[in-house]
Design a protein around this motif. Structure first.
Motif, PDB file in Angstrom:
ATOM      1  N   LEU A  50       0.873  -1.171   0.000  1.00  0.00           N
ATOM      2  CA  LEU A  50       0.000   0.000   0.000  1.00  0.00           C
ATOM      3  C   LEU A  50       0.911   1.221   0.000  1.00  0.00           C
ATOM      4  CD1 LEU A  50      -2.952   0.948   0.065  1.00  0.00           C
ATOM      5  CD2 LEU A  50      -2.722   1.192   2.541  1.00  0.00           C
ATOM      6  N   ILE A  51       0.847   1.990  -1.072  1.00  0.00           N
ATOM      7  CA  ILE A  51       1.791   3.090  -1.294  1.00  0.00           C
ATOM      8  C   ILE A  51       1.080   4.434  -1.237  1.00  0.00           C
ATOM      9  CG2 ILE A  51       3.425   4.077  -2.957  1.00  0.00           C
ATOM     10  CD1 ILE A  51       3.628   1.215  -4.156  1.00  0.00           C
ATOM     11  N   ASN A  52       1.692   5.407  -0.585  1.00  0.00           N
ATOM     12  CA  ASN A  52       1.224   6.787  -0.598  1.00  0.00           C
ATOM     13  C   ASN A  52       1.890   7.483  -1.787  1.00  0.00           C
ATOM     14  OD1 ASN A  52       0.757   9.560  -0.198  1.00  0.00           O
ATOM     15  ND2 ASN A  52       0.653   9.286   2.026  1.00  0.00           N
ATOM     16  N   LYS A  53       1.111   7.756  -2.814  1.00  0.00           N
ATOM     17  CA  LYS A  53       1.677   8.319  -4.048  1.00  0.00           C
ATOM     18  C   LYS A  53       2.233   9.723  -3.835  1.00  0.00           C
ATOM     19  CE  LYS A  53      -2.093   7.605  -6.422  1.00  0.00           C
ATOM     20  NZ  LYS A  53      -3.058   7.568  -7.554  1.00  0.00           N
ATOM     21  N   LYS A  54       1.683  10.459  -2.878  1.00  0.00           N
ATOM     22  CA  LYS A  54       2.157  11.822  -2.633  1.00  0.00           C
ATOM     23  C   LYS A  54       3.537  11.837  -1.992  1.00  0.00           C
ATOM     24  CE  LYS A  54      -2.236  14.326  -2.358  1.00  0.00           C
ATOM     25  NZ  LYS A  54      -3.082  15.234  -1.528  1.00  0.00           N
ATOM     26  N   THR A  55       3.707  10.994  -0.991  1.00  0.00           N
ATOM     27  CA  THR A  55       4.994  10.950  -0.288  1.00  0.00           C
ATOM     28  C   THR A  55       5.966   9.955  -0.908  1.00  0.00           C
ATOM     29  OG1 THR A  55       4.191   9.290   1.286  1.00  0.00           O
ATOM     30  CG2 THR A  55       3.894  11.611   1.876  1.00  0.00           C
ATOM     31  N   LYS A  56       5.447   9.119  -1.828  1.00  0.00           N
ATOM     32  CA  LYS A  56       6.237   8.084  -2.492  1.00  0.00           C
ATOM     33  C   LYS A  56       6.886   7.151  -1.474  1.00  0.00           C
ATOM     34  CE  LYS A  56       7.138  10.886  -6.592  1.00  0.00           C
ATOM     35  NZ  LYS A  56       8.162  11.489  -7.499  1.00  0.00           N
ATOM     36  N   LYS A  57       6.065   6.698  -0.536  1.00  0.00           N
ATOM     37  CA  LYS A  57       6.538   5.772   0.491  1.00  0.00           C
ATOM     38  C   LYS A  57       5.555   4.612   0.643  1.00  0.00           C
ATOM     39  CE  LYS A  57       9.266   8.955   3.337  1.00  0.00           C
ATOM     40  NZ  LYS A  57       9.472   9.491   4.708  1.00  0.00           N
ATOM     41  N   VAL A  58       6.082   3.472   1.029  1.00  0.00           N
ATOM     42  CA  VAL A  58       5.243   2.319   1.343  1.00  0.00           C
ATOM     43  C   VAL A  58       4.716   2.489   2.762  1.00  0.00           C
ATOM     44  CG1 VAL A  58       5.177  -0.178   1.691  1.00  0.00           C
ATOM     45  CG2 VAL A  58       6.534   0.779  -0.190  1.00  0.00           C
ATOM     46  N   LEU A  59       3.388   2.491   2.917  1.00  0.00           N
ATOM     47  CA  LEU A  59       2.811   2.607   4.253  1.00  0.00           C
ATOM     48  C   LEU A  59       2.926   1.277   4.988  1.00  0.00           C
ATOM     49  CD1 LEU A  59      -0.399   4.706   3.501  1.00  0.00           C
ATOM     50  CD2 LEU A  59       1.894   5.486   4.110  1.00  0.00           C
ATOM     51  N   PHE A  60       2.508   0.215   4.324  1.00  0.00           N
ATOM     52  CA  PHE A  60       2.692  -1.122   4.874  1.00  0.00           C
ATOM     53  C   PHE A  60       2.450  -2.137   3.771  1.00  0.00           C
ATOM     54  CE2 PHE A  60      -1.712   0.138   5.887  1.00  0.00           C
ATOM     55  CZ  PHE A  60      -2.443  -0.896   5.308  1.00  0.00           C
ATOM     56  N   ALA A  61       2.773  -3.382   4.052  1.00  0.00           N
ATOM     57  CA  ALA A  61       2.563  -4.457   3.090  1.00  0.00           C
ATOM     58  C   ALA A  61       1.607  -5.482   3.677  1.00  0.00           C
ATOM     59  CB  ALA A  61       3.883  -5.118   2.725  1.00  0.00           C
ATOM     60  N   GLU A  62       0.792  -6.046   2.820  1.00  0.00           N
ATOM     61  CA  GLU A  62      -0.089  -7.150   3.205  1.00  0.00           C
ATOM     62  C   GLU A  62       0.621  -8.432   2.790  1.00  0.00           C
ATOM     63  OE1 GLU A  62      -4.365  -8.844   1.650  1.00  0.00           O
ATOM     64  OE2 GLU A  62      -4.147  -6.667   1.896  1.00  0.00           O
ATOM     65  N   ALA A  63       0.951  -9.261   3.773  1.00  0.00           N
ATOM     66  CA  ALA A  63       1.799 -10.415   3.502  1.00  0.00           C
ATOM     67  C   ALA A  63       1.200 -11.695   4.058  1.00  0.00           C
ATOM     68  CB  ALA A  63       3.194 -10.200   4.108  1.00  0.00           C
ATOM     69  N   LEU A  96      -3.648   4.130   8.662  1.00  0.00           N
ATOM     70  CA  LEU A  96      -3.929   5.271   7.787  1.00  0.00           C
ATOM     71  C   LEU A  96      -4.045   6.557   8.594  1.00  0.00           C
ATOM     72  CD1 LEU A  96      -6.538   3.728   5.294  1.00  0.00           C
ATOM     73  CD2 LEU A  96      -4.092   4.095   4.960  1.00  0.00           C
ATOM     74  N   ASN A  97      -4.659   6.475   9.770  1.00  0.00           N
ATOM     75  CA  ASN A  97      -4.735   7.647  10.650  1.00  0.00           C
ATOM     76  C   ASN A  97      -3.353   8.046  11.154  1.00  0.00           C
ATOM     77  OD1 ASN A  97      -7.529   7.911  10.443  1.00  0.00           O
ATOM     78  ND2 ASN A  97      -7.917   6.527  12.171  1.00  0.00           N
ATOM     79  N   LYS A  98      -2.541   7.046  11.470  1.00  0.00           N
ATOM     80  CA  LYS A  98      -1.196   7.317  11.966  1.00  0.00           C
ATOM     81  C   LYS A  98      -0.368   8.072  10.935  1.00  0.00           C
ATOM     82  CE  LYS A  98       3.012   4.973  13.540  1.00  0.00           C
ATOM     83  NZ  LYS A  98       3.651   3.651  13.849  1.00  0.00           N
ATOM     84  N   PHE A  99      -0.526   7.700   9.667  1.00  0.00           N
ATOM     85  CA  PHE A  99       0.231   8.347   8.600  1.00  0.00           C
ATOM     86  C   PHE A  99      -0.488   9.584   8.052  1.00  0.00           C
ATOM     87  CE2 PHE A  99       1.893   3.926   8.248  1.00  0.00           C
ATOM     88  CZ  PHE A  99       3.209   4.218   8.585  1.00  0.00           C
ATOM     89  N   ASN A 100      -1.616   9.959   8.679  1.00  0.00           N
ATOM     90  CA  ASN A 100      -2.355  11.165   8.331  1.00  0.00           C
ATOM     91  C   ASN A 100      -2.771  11.173   6.853  1.00  0.00           C
ATOM     92  OD1 ASN A 100      -3.559  13.632   8.977  1.00  0.00           O
ATOM     93  ND2 ASN A 100      -1.758  14.805   8.329  1.00  0.00           N
ATOM     94  N   VAL A 101      -3.293  10.044   6.394  1.00  0.00           N
ATOM     95  CA  VAL A 101      -3.759   9.939   5.012  1.00  0.00           C
ATOM     96  C   VAL A 101      -5.172  10.519   4.937  1.00  0.00           C
ATOM     97  CG1 VAL A 101      -4.342   8.371   3.134  1.00  0.00           C
ATOM     98  CG2 VAL A 101      -2.352   7.901   4.583  1.00  0.00           C
ATOM     99  N   GLN A 102      -5.307  11.624   4.211  1.00  0.00           N
ATOM    100  CA  GLN A 102      -6.588  12.322   4.125  1.00  0.00           C
ATOM    101  C   GLN A 102      -7.386  11.929   2.893  1.00  0.00           C
ATOM    102  OE1 GLN A 102      -7.573  14.262   6.609  1.00  0.00           O
ATOM    103  NE2 GLN A 102      -5.619  14.062   7.712  1.00  0.00           N
ATOM    104  N   GLU A 103      -6.711  11.543   1.830  1.00  0.00           N
ATOM    105  CA  GLU A 103      -7.386  11.225   0.575  1.00  0.00           C
ATOM    106  C   GLU A 103      -7.106   9.787   0.174  1.00  0.00           C
ATOM    107  OE1 GLU A 103      -6.213  13.945  -2.426  1.00  0.00           O
ATOM    108  OE2 GLU A 103      -6.355  15.711  -1.114  1.00  0.00           O
ATOM    109  N   VAL A 104      -8.180   9.030  -0.028  1.00  0.00           N
ATOM    110  CA  VAL A 104      -8.028   7.642  -0.456  1.00  0.00           C
ATOM    111  C   VAL A 104      -7.399   7.579  -1.845  1.00  0.00           C
ATOM    112  CG1 VAL A 104      -9.255   5.498  -0.956  1.00  0.00           C
ATOM    113  CG2 VAL A 104     -10.008   6.947   0.923  1.00  0.00           C
ATOM    114  N   GLY A 105      -7.656   8.616  -2.656  1.00  0.00           N
ATOM    115  CA  GLY A 105      -7.087   8.647  -4.003  1.00  0.00           C
ATOM    116  C   GLY A 105      -5.577   8.747  -4.020  1.00  0.00           C
ATOM    117  N   ALA A 106      -4.982   9.112  -2.886  1.00  0.00           N
ATOM    118  CA  ALA A 106      -3.524   9.216  -2.811  1.00  0.00           C
ATOM    119  C   ALA A 106      -2.868   7.861  -2.596  1.00  0.00           C
ATOM    120  CB  ALA A 106      -3.122  10.166  -1.678  1.00  0.00           C
ATOM    121  N   LEU A 107      -3.700   6.835  -2.386  1.00  0.00           N
ATOM    122  CA  LEU A 107      -3.166   5.504  -2.112  1.00  0.00           C
ATOM    123  C   LEU A 107      -3.138   4.655  -3.377  1.00  0.00           C
ATOM    124  CD1 LEU A 107      -5.033   4.743   1.232  1.00  0.00           C
ATOM    125  CD2 LEU A 107      -2.743   5.711   0.925  1.00  0.00           C
TER     126      LEU A 107
END
Length: 238
Positions: free
Chosen positions: A11-24, A194-205
């Motif tokens: 699951l990637i935050n396109k704005k910050t270009k970072k991986v938030l976490f992986a589903e494994a 998602l709250n921890k990383f302050n993700v406001q827009e689902v479209g950014a994921l």
């Protein structure tokens, strides 16, 4: 034999270009846990001396070049350069690194030895000497890894195959953070992240499914020794 593949969903935050976490699944978590069982000498050889941080690669090279003449008679140089993991359960995902040129990676059983008179001493080197009779401990004996009866009965109660191998059970999906922290995954835990990383827009994921082979496994091992953003560094090139 082709190198096995392990699937991972990022699951990637396109704005910050970072991986938030992986589903494994179990296979990837088993692989990560296996990394902790590798002796340092195995890690150096897997990464190759030129890629090692610091001076350990130089130390490894010096042992390779040092003549057997200078080692104690009981010391086998290969045991120093290719040490065996003290514990690695059957079925763990060591095969992801089986093409790394290191003996023993992906082995399914540990070997132990006793002297011919079977004194109560064991060794993992068939050239070791028995401290009781001074005989060579060359007789291989079975090494058994068994779950305690209570654990086995619990597995049966929840319908889990206790013989599936590896470190963790294949009953849930796991969440692997960018810094390789591992925890059980749930809807609540995902929302919390998602709250921890302050993700406001689902479209950014962005969701991205990748397959890991030997190269990715080696890159993960190297990045885990250097970074707190391992998944981002390896899979996004950041």
């Amino acid at each position: 034999m082709s190198t096995p593949k392990v699937t991972l969903k990022l699951l990637i935050n396109k704005k910050t270009k970072k991986v938030l976490f992986a589903e494994a699944g179990k296979d990837f978590v088993d692989f990560l846990f296996t990394l902790l069982s590798f002796p340092l000498g195995t890690v150096i050889k897997l990464l190759s001396k030129s890629k090692m941080v610091g001076s350990l690669g130089n130390l490894y090279h010096s042992i390779e070049e040092l003549s057997d003449t200078f080692f104690q008679p009981k010391i086998v140089k290969g045991a120093v350069l290719n040490p065996k993991a003290p514990f690695c359960p059957t079925g763990s995902s060591t095969l992801l690194l089986s093409g790394g040129g290191v003996d023993g990676i992906g082995a399914t059983a540990r070997k132990v030895y006793m002297c011919p008179t079977f004194h109560r001493n064991v060794a993992d080197n068939p050239q070791a000497l028995c401290p009781t009779c001074r005989g060579t401990m060359s007789c291989e004996v079975p090494f058994v890894i068994a779950a305690p009866p209570a654990a086995a009965s619990t597995d049966k109660a929840v319908g889990v195959n206790s013989e599936e191998g590896g470190f963790v059970k294949d009953v849930i999906t796991y969440m692997v953070m960018d810094n390789l922290e591992v925890k059980p995954m749930s809807t609540i835990s995902s929302i919390t992240m998602l709250n921890k990383f302050n993700v406001q827009e689902v479209g950014a994921l962005e969701e991205k499914v990748i397959e890991l082979g030997m190269d990715e496994g080696l890159n993960l091992l190297k990045a885990s020794l250097q970074s707190q953003t391992v998944l981002t560094n390896v899979f996004l090139g950041a």
